[in-house]
Design a protein around this motif. Structure first.
Motif, mmCIF file in Angstrom:
data_model
loop_
_atom_site.group_PDB
_atom_site.id
_atom_site.type_symbol
_atom_site.label_atom_id
_atom_site.label_comp_id
_atom_site.label_asym_id
_atom_site.label_seq_id
_atom_site.Cartn_x
_atom_site.Cartn_y
_atom_site.Cartn_z
ATOM 1 N N ASP A 179 -37.301 -16.311 -35.062
ATOM 2 C CA ASP A 179 -37.139 -17.740 -35.379
ATOM 3 C C ASP A 179 -38.313 -18.571 -34.862
ATOM 4 O O ASP A 179 -38.194 -19.790 -34.692
ATOM 5 N N ARG A 180 -39.446 -17.917 -34.614
ATOM 6 C CA ARG A 180 -40.640 -18.662 -34.206
ATOM 7 C C ARG A 180 -41.108 -19.553 -35.354
ATOM 8 O O ARG A 180 -41.100 -19.147 -36.512
ATOM 9 N N GLU A 181 -41.542 -20.742 -35.020
ATOM 10 C CA GLU A 181 -41.976 -21.714 -36.017
ATOM 11 C C GLU A 181 -43.491 -21.844 -36.105
ATOM 12 O O GLU A 181 -44.010 -22.455 -37.047
ATOM 13 N N TYR A 182 -44.192 -21.285 -35.144
ATOM 14 C CA TYR A 182 -45.643 -21.453 -35.122
ATOM 15 C C TYR A 182 -46.271 -20.462 -34.150
ATOM 16 O O TYR A 182 -45.592 -19.806 -33.347
ATOM 17 N N CYS A 183 -47.578 -20.340 -34.231
ATOM 18 C CA CYS A 183 -48.385 -19.701 -33.209
ATOM 19 C C CYS A 183 -49.512 -20.670 -32.872
ATOM 20 O O CYS A 183 -49.768 -21.613 -33.624
ATOM 21 N N SER A 184 -50.168 -20.448 -31.767
ATOM 22 C CA SER A 184 -51.278 -21.308 -31.360
ATOM 23 C C SER A 184 -52.575 -20.517 -31.465
ATOM 24 O O SER A 184 -52.679 -19.418 -30.912
ATOM 25 N N ILE A 185 -53.555 -21.082 -32.155
ATOM 26 C CA ILE A 185 -54.825 -20.403 -32.399
ATOM 27 C C ILE A 185 -55.927 -21.156 -31.660
ATOM 28 O O ILE A 185 -56.011 -22.382 -31.733
ATOM 29 N N SER A 186 -56.755 -20.411 -30.940
ATOM 30 C CA SER A 186 -57.848 -21.040 -30.202
ATOM 31 C C SER A 186 -58.836 -21.692 -31.161
ATOM 32 O O SER A 186 -58.886 -21.356 -32.353
ATOM 33 N N GLU A 187 -59.649 -22.615 -30.646
ATOM 34 C CA GLU A 187 -60.587 -23.370 -31.477
ATOM 35 C C GLU A 187 -61.551 -22.464 -32.228
ATOM 36 O O GLU A 187 -61.903 -22.719 -33.384
ATOM 37 N N ASP A 188 -61.984 -21.380 -31.572
ATOM 38 C CA ASP A 188 -62.920 -20.467 -32.246
ATOM 39 C C ASP A 188 -62.210 -19.388 -33.052
ATOM 40 O O ASP A 188 -62.848 -18.529 -33.670
ATOM 41 N N GLY A 189 -60.871 -19.419 -33.041
ATOM 42 C CA GLY A 189 -60.090 -18.466 -33.831
ATOM 43 C C GLY A 189 -60.026 -17.073 -33.251
ATOM 44 O O GLY A 189 -59.514 -16.151 -33.888
ATOM 45 N N SER A 190 -60.494 -16.887 -32.023
ATOM 46 C CA SER A 190 -60.571 -15.541 -31.452
ATOM 47 C C SER A 190 -59.259 -15.058 -30.836
ATOM 48 O O SER A 190 -59.036 -13.856 -30.718
ATOM 49 N N THR A 191 -58.412 -15.986 -30.429
ATOM 50 C CA THR A 191 -57.144 -15.586 -29.814
ATOM 51 C C THR A 191 -55.973 -16.327 -30.457
ATOM 52 O O THR A 191 -56.100 -17.478 -30.857
ATOM 53 N N VAL A 192 -54.864 -15.631 -30.531
ATOM 54 C CA VAL A 192 -53.634 -16.193 -31.091
ATOM 55 C C VAL A 192 -52.522 -16.011 -30.071
ATOM 56 O O VAL A 192 -52.301 -14.903 -29.569
ATOM 57 N N SER A 193 -51.821 -17.083 -29.756
ATOM 58 C CA SER A 193 -50.727 -17.031 -28.791
ATOM 59 C C SER A 193 -49.397 -17.253 -29.506
ATOM 60 O O SER A 193 -49.255 -18.183 -30.304
ATOM 61 N N GLN A 194 -48.438 -16.394 -29.209
ATOM 62 C CA GLN A 194 -47.112 -16.534 -29.798
ATOM 63 C C GLN A 194 -46.369 -17.710 -29.187
ATOM 64 O O GLN A 194 -46.573 -18.047 -28.022
ATOM 65 N N GLN A 195 -45.510 -18.305 -29.987
ATOM 66 C CA GLN A 195 -44.558 -19.273 -29.446
ATOM 67 C C GLN A 195 -43.602 -18.530 -28.521
ATOM 68 O O GLN A 195 -43.076 -17.465 -28.878
ATOM 69 N N GLN A 196 -43.397 -19.046 -27.328
ATOM 70 C CA GLN A 196 -42.518 -18.386 -26.378
ATOM 71 C C GLN A 196 -41.069 -18.437 -26.853
ATOM 72 O O GLN A 196 -40.602 -19.467 -27.335
ATOM 73 N N LEU A 197 -40.381 -17.322 -26.697
ATOM 74 C CA LEU A 197 -38.971 -17.272 -27.068
ATOM 75 C C LEU A 197 -38.129 -17.983 -26.018
ATOM 76 O O LEU A 197 -38.424 -17.896 -24.825
ATOM 77 N N PRO A 198 -37.060 -18.659 -26.435
ATOM 78 C CA PRO A 198 -36.141 -19.235 -25.443
ATOM 79 C C PRO A 198 -35.481 -18.109 -24.650
ATOM 80 O O PRO A 198 -35.177 -17.046 -25.199
ATOM 81 N N PRO A 199 -35.263 -18.292 -23.368
ATOM 82 C CA PRO A 199 -34.721 -17.214 -22.516
ATOM 83 C C PRO A 199 -33.435 -16.593 -23.050
ATOM 84 O O PRO A 199 -33.221 -15.384 -22.918
ATOM 85 N N HIS A 200 -32.562 -17.422 -23.651
ATOM 86 C CA HIS A 200 -31.267 -16.902 -24.111
ATOM 87 C C HIS A 200 -31.416 -15.883 -25.237
ATOM 88 O O HIS A 200 -30.490 -15.127 -25.525
ATOM 89 N N LYS A 201 -32.584 -15.857 -25.870
ATOM 90 C CA LYS A 201 -32.808 -14.950 -26.998
ATOM 91 C C LYS A 201 -32.742 -13.486 -26.567
ATOM 92 O O LYS A 201 -32.271 -12.626 -27.305
#
Length: 359
Positions: A179-201
């Protein structure tokens, strides 16, 4: 699954019927008996009461018992040695007779996807064989909650010889949407970070030591290969959505709500509307900031307005997709490091490995 049976079990004549039941599972190839000491076994009354066919089988199993599979889950069976990794004979019988349950949020919708992974990534067909034999089944998890597991825990494993916490007798592997809605991409596009899951998941599974996998992408529809969409480019109803979708990059495809887009139901007008971009969460707005206004409106209404019976029929698209097509949707993802053998695998190979480990 691999089992080790301690010698003390064969001196419990009151448990021979239960030992026979476990031996039957071995003969049927549902599980493998490892580290058999036939010389010691032959001294026991249990062995002496076996028929010729069973003794011949046991000889063959003894030879094979030295060929252990490194990453297969192994349980110990003992009447005397009480430990977290050990079951008594009756516990082991009840535990081993169960099929492995693959628990998904909706087995009707999820099964075609899981089957496609098995078909394209299990080269030995071990999992499919287990399905045919009834050693692996799909079950509903109960939507986003864990009702099915709670039901199993509350209603099963009530035999007086079962001494452990009930969750330890479960033979399950849970697969859930992120149920992630997004990821975060660095300005240079070299790294992608997942949206953190809520603990209850995942806390429920961690607390009970239940094996699980949370999809990297939002949900199963986000794994549909582009080749499926390309087939719709000549469909007058679907082509507008398809062309807008295919203009997205991989990360945008991963977290788009394909069914509903960015829409909401407006109670005042009684119609479905697309949210203004400024109403989106900042992270979602940033992920889709480069798509045109026309594409935003098309994708915003969701594919379900163009695709009848979306949940059922779109899932069935997995039935014919190829391995290469499926890989094309995950090649950009970070590989998964298994906690069991510390080997990095792509997400689909990881799923196959985890299921085989539990079978």
């Amino acid at each position: 699954m691999q089992i080790k049976v301690k010698e003390d079990c064969f001196y419990k004549s009151d448990k021979y019927i239960d030992l026979d039941a476990i031996f039957s599972l071995i003969k049927e190839r549902q599980h493998a008996w490892i580290d058999i000491d036939l010389e010691e076994l032959s001294k026991t009354l249990w062995y002496q009461e076996l028929g010729k066919r069973d003794k011949d089988d046991l000889k063959r199993f003894t030879i094979a018992s030295t060929r252990k599979i490194k990453n297969k889950l192994t349980i110990n069976i003992s009447e005397d040695n009480v430990s977290p990794n050990t079951f008594n004979i009756i516990e082991a019988k009840i535990y081993l007779k169960q099929p492995l349950s693959i628990l998904v949020e909706n087995s009707q919708y999820e099964t075609p996807f899981i089957n496609s992974i098995i078909r394209n990534f299990d080269f030995e067909s071990e999992i499919n064989y287990a399905k045919e034999e009834g050693w692996l089944v799909y079950e509903n998890l109960g939507g986003g909650n864990n009702n099915a597991i709670e039901g199993k825990i509350n209603e099963s494993f009530n035999h007086p010889f079962l001494t452990k916490d009930k969750s330890e007798y479960l033979r399950t592997f849970v697969i859930k949407d992120s149920d992630r809605e997004y990821c975060s991409i660095s300005e240079d596009g070299s790294t992608v970070s997942q949206q953190q899951l809520p603990p209850h998941k995942i806390s429920y599974f961690k607390e009970r030591n239940i094996p699980y996998h949370i999809w990297y992408k939002r949900e199963k529809e986000n794994y549909i290969p582009n080749s499926v969409y390309i087939n719709y480019e000549t469909d007058n109803v679907k082509k507008e959505y398809v062309k807008a979708y295919l203009r997205l990059n991989n990360h945008q495809m991963d977290f788009l709500d394909i069914e509903k887009g960015f829409s909401y139901f407006d109670k005042e007008s009684n119609i479905v509307k697309v949210k203004d971009r400024n109403e989106l969460k900042p992270e979602i707005k940033k992920l889709y900031c480069n798509i045109s206004e026309d594409d935003y409106k098309i994708l915003g209404l969701g594919f379900s307005v163009k695709y009848q019976n979306f949940k059922v029929n779109f899932s069935n698209e997995f039935a014919t997709v190829s391995r290469d097509d499926m890989l094309s949707r995950i090649n950009h993802q970070t590989r998964i490091n298994s906690i069991h053998d510390e080997v990095e695998r792509n997400e689909f190979d990881h799923i196959i490995h985890e299921i085989k480990r539990l079978l």
